[in-house]
Design a protein around this motif. Structure first.
Motif, PDB file in Angstrom:
ATOM      1  N   LEU A 145       0.833  -1.200   0.000  1.00 30.01           N
ATOM      2  CA  LEU A 145       0.000   0.000   0.000  1.00 30.01           C
ATOM      3  C   LEU A 145       0.870   1.254   0.000  1.00 30.01           C
ATOM      4  N   ASP A 146       0.596   2.159  -0.932  1.00 28.75           N
ATOM      5  CA  ASP A 146       1.312   3.430  -1.018  1.00 28.75           C
ATOM      6  C   ASP A 146       0.365   4.541  -0.560  1.00 28.75           C
ATOM      7  N   GLU A 147       0.616   5.092   0.619  1.00 27.81           N
ATOM      8  CA  GLU A 147      -0.185   6.163   1.238  1.00 27.81           C
ATOM      9  C   GLU A 147      -1.676   5.800   1.330  1.00 27.81           C
ATOM     10  N   PRO A 148      -2.020   4.720   2.012  1.00 28.57           N
ATOM     11  CA  PRO A 148      -3.429   4.319   2.094  1.00 28.57           C
ATOM     12  C   PRO A 148      -4.281   5.228   2.960  1.00 28.57           C
TER      13      PRO A 148
ATOM     14  N   VAL B 132      -4.033 -11.863   8.384  1.00 26.15           N
ATOM     15  CA  VAL B 132      -3.000 -12.895   8.518  1.00 26.15           C
ATOM     16  C   VAL B 132      -1.818 -12.590   7.601  1.00 26.15           C
ATOM     17  N   GLY B 133      -2.050 -12.007   6.433  1.00 22.63           N
ATOM     18  CA  GLY B 133      -1.003 -11.798   5.438  1.00 22.63           C
ATOM     19  C   GLY B 133      -0.027 -10.704   5.821  1.00 22.63           C
ATOM     20  N   ALA B 134       1.052 -10.597   5.028  1.00 22.91           N
ATOM     21  CA  ALA B 134       2.082  -9.589   5.238  1.00 22.91           C
ATOM     22  C   ALA B 134       1.626  -8.250   4.670  1.00 22.91           C
ATOM     23  N   LEU B 135       2.277  -7.189   5.138  1.00 23.45           N
ATOM     24  CA  LEU B 135       1.941  -5.823   4.724  1.00 23.45           C
ATOM     25  C   LEU B 135       3.219  -5.015   4.550  1.00 23.45           C
ATOM     26  N   VAL B 136       3.304  -4.297   3.443  1.00 16.56           N
ATOM     27  CA  VAL B 136       4.347  -3.286   3.255  1.00 16.56           C
ATOM     28  C   VAL B 136       3.627  -1.988   2.910  1.00 16.56           C
ATOM     29  N   VAL B 137       3.823  -0.944   3.724  1.00 22.89           N
ATOM     30  CA  VAL B 137       3.047   0.277   3.562  1.00 22.89           C
ATOM     31  C   VAL B 137       3.955   1.498   3.619  1.00 22.89           C
ATOM     32  N   VAL B 138       3.796   2.387   2.639  1.00 24.33           N
ATOM     33  CA  VAL B 138       4.420   3.715   2.683  1.00 24.33           C
ATOM     34  C   VAL B 138       3.387   4.671   3.262  1.00 24.33           C
ATOM     35  N   THR B 139       3.735   5.337   4.344  1.00 19.79           N
ATOM     36  CA  THR B 139       2.823   6.317   4.927  1.00 19.79           C
ATOM     37  C   THR B 139       3.617   7.333   5.735  1.00 19.79           C
ATOM     38  N   HIS B 140       3.068   8.557   5.804  1.00 23.07           N
ATOM     39  CA  HIS B 140       3.651   9.598   6.648  1.00 23.07           C
ATOM     40  C   HIS B 140       2.851   9.752   7.937  1.00 23.07           C
ATOM     41  N   ASP B 141       1.870   8.876   8.139  1.00 23.10           N
ATOM     42  CA  ASP B 141       1.044   8.932   9.343  1.00 23.10           C
ATOM     43  C   ASP B 141       1.765   8.180  10.456  1.00 23.10           C
TER      44      ASP B 141
END
Length: 623
Positions: free
Chosen positions: A153-156, A176-185
């Motif tokens: 997810l990019d800036e969700p 359950v799954g993995a997550l890679v997230v770009v966020t400034h929050d």
């Protein structure tokens, strides 16, 4: 037992855009179940890393391998949707859900539809006429509904209100799954992520934990390496001091990290002196800033769908009708007030700010503005500037020197603090990205030396380093600050009080801050429909906010208990320090030392118990 195979591996990957190397010999992996937050400056390579990771962009050098049966979903920053489709086509495709009863009986699907407010939009709503924020929520829902091994997810959190961000955090935590997230929050990073990747200068540095742990670890790394960037280190120190002085939950991080940071923050003063700033603000502003008196305000037509979100297209079928946002509203904003404003999208946050700054007029009642008020209004939309102007010229067009608190800052220095390096200051405005134009807009406002700042979503498109620079500047701002933001960390950091638009035409004071707002929303005290919380796919337990296990009365009682325990904790801490001092003085009096040591043990034991009780009560308050 062998280590589990990663879902995705990057091996000595390099990637350049033109002459700029954004990834240089990077090796890393994503394991099953990992929740990774990606941070770094705008333009530093975060989105590029996600594209290389997901396979939408190939590296210039190195190798990317993925597990053969990997099911992966990707949300990019654009949230692109197929033209001519509806919400149902995108989120509930017939290839996955052949009949309505298949998804209607699935609590995970219903959770996504209500949590992202798609049920309010309507499943048959065409995506072509939606606002940017609505299209983004539809694209996000399409990924969340699918059972995936890896979610990228990019800036969700963009275009989500405070409640939407809280819902999303609960949902992805229970997946359950993995997550890679770009966020400034930063609140989201702390709440969700177990690992943080910092992308800087072509490298990716990995840290255990969320934002707070990352901040502490980054400072520790800087101290050990004897980093010479004193300005950057000063920002880290101020951020550490803020984290250390916050509620106990914020500092309940690994003890070794806190101890490693003590040397950095020992002499750091408080973020700001509220009494000193309030006194200075009163001298600059007098008694009156804004007095809202018996105001009634109704939005009509296109304004109905543009309040608090991106404007909808001209063909939007909802651009008709009317709704009363405020009815007989009375509210006072005084000199030196620092107020955060929260509420669901459409509750009227942006409309309230426009009423204060005179961009809109009430249907009845009046808004009284103090005679000495010199406001600066940051709207959600970037003000157009001459694209031929250079960045520094656009700033110096307002002023060459800005006085913020006790600081005098040149236009060039302030531009550098906002991420415009010396060579970047000569870039034409027309060549700037959307995020850079947002920074330039904010920079120009501060150069005008206002005594009232009215900021509508100021954190949009700002990276974390720029956010800390902004917070540092606002710490010394001797005036009134009004902030509409979904960034809970920013509100906690900058504001001294929080109010909420509850959807019934009133403004409610929230002594308990954003947490109180969410508790009141969960208790059904706001008139706009609240998002639902149910168990996502593969989860054996519901998210924390699903049909709260504690009643509103329990939460109120727990909040009082938290306040009582915090007061007791302060007294015990002071008593512990006093006993240590007495022990040092009585070092040669063995009888006295034994007596003081016994008392010290009692105090430490009680302090440990109080901290444990505080955590228990805080869990009830947090839902």
């Amino acid at each position: 037992m062998s280590a589990p195979v990663n879902l995705v591996n990057l091996e000595r990957v390099s990637k350049a855009h033109g002459t700029t190397v954004v990834l240089d010999d990077v090796s890393l992996g994503v394991a099953a179940g990992e929740r990774i937050g990606v941070v770094g400056r705008n333009g530093g390579g975060k989105s590029t890393l996600l594209r290389v990771l997901s396979g939408t962009e190939e590296p210039d050098d190195g190798r990317v391998t993925r597990r053969g049966d990997l099911a992966m979903g990707v949300l990019d920053q654009l949230g692109t949707l197929p033209p001519g489709t509806t919400v149902r086509d995108v989120v509930l495709p017939s290839s996955t859900f052949a009949a309505e009863h298949e998804w209607a009986a699935d609590p995970a699907v219903r959770s996504v539809l209500t949590g992202l407010e798609l049920d309010r939009m309507g499943l048959d709503a065409p995506v072509d006429t939606m606002s940017g924020g609505e299209r983004r929520r539809v694209a996000l829902a399409a990924q969340l509904i699918r059972p995936l091994d890896l979610l990228v997810l990019d800036e969700p959190t963009n275009h989500l209100d405070v409640e939407g961000v809280a819902w999303l955090a609960g949902y992805v935590k229970s997946r359950v799954g993995a997550l890679v997230v770009v966020t400034h929050d930063r609140w989201f990073l702390d709440e969700v992520c177990t690992t943080t990747w910092e992308v800087a200068d072509g490298a990716v540095h990995a840290y255990e934990g969320g934002y707070a742990a990352y901040t502490l670890a980054r400072a520790e790394r800087a101290r050990i390496a004897a980093v010479s960037e004193e300005r950057r280190l000063n920002l880290v120190r101020k951020e550490l001091a803020w984290l250390r002085r916050g509620p106990p939950a914020r500092t309940s991080k690994p003890r070794f990290r806190i101890e490693a940071a003590e040397a950095l923050i020992a002499d750091e003063p408080p973020a700001r002196s509220a009494m000193e700033l309030a006194g200075f603000a009163a001298r600059r502003l007098g008694r009156t800033v804004y007095d809202v008196e018996d105001v009634t305000y109704t939005v009509r037509g296109a304004d109905l769908v543009s309040d608090d979100e991106d404007p909808a297209g001209p063909a939007d079928p909802r651009a008709a009708g009317e709704r009363t946002l405020f009815r007989d509203l009375t509210w006072h904003v005084g000199p030196g007030d620092r107020i955060g404003i929260v509420g669901v999208n459409g509750a009227g946050k942006t409309s309230l700010l426009k009423l204060l700054v005179g961009e809109s007029q009430p249907d009845s009642g009046r808004v009284v503005v103090g005679q000495t008020v010199a406001p600066a209004y940051l709207s959600q939309h970037v003000t157009e500037l001459d694209p031929r102007l250079r960045v520094l010229e656009a700033v110096q067009d307002v002023a060459r020197i800005a006085r913020i608190g006790k600081q005098e800052i040149s236009a060039s220095s302030l531009a550098e603090r906002f991420g415009f390096a010396a060579n970047r200051q000569w870039t034409p405005v027309g060549d700037l990205s959307g995020g850079e134009r947002r920074r330039l807009q904010l920079l120009r406002l501060l150069m005008g030396e206002p005594n009232v700042l009215v900021l509508d979503e100021p954190t949009n498109d700002l990276d974390i380093d720029t956010l800390t620079q902004l917070e540092d500047l606002l710490d010394g701002f001797a005036g009134t600050v009004l902030v509409v933001s979904h960034d809970r960390y920013f509100i906690d950091r900058v504001c001294d009080s929080v109010v909420a638009l509850m959807g019934d035409g009133s403004v409610a004071a929230l002594p308990g801050g954003v947490e109180e707002y969410l508790a009141r929303r969960a208790a059904g005290e706001a008139s706009l429909p609240s998002a639902g919380w149910v168990t996502p796919p593969g989860s054996s337990a519901p998210p924390a906010a699903d049909a709260p296990a504690h009643s509103a009365a329990d939460v109120r009682a727990a909040r009082k208990e938290v306040a009582r325990l915090e007061r007791r904790l302060e007294k015990l801490t002071a008593e512990e320090e006093r006993l240590h001092a007495q022990l040092a003085e009585a070092a040669t009096d063995y009888a006295k030392v034994a007596e003081l040591d016994a008392r010290l043990r009692e105090v430490v034991a009680e302090k440990d118990q109080v901290e444990s009780d505080w955590l228990t009560a805080a869990e009830v308050v947090e839902g």
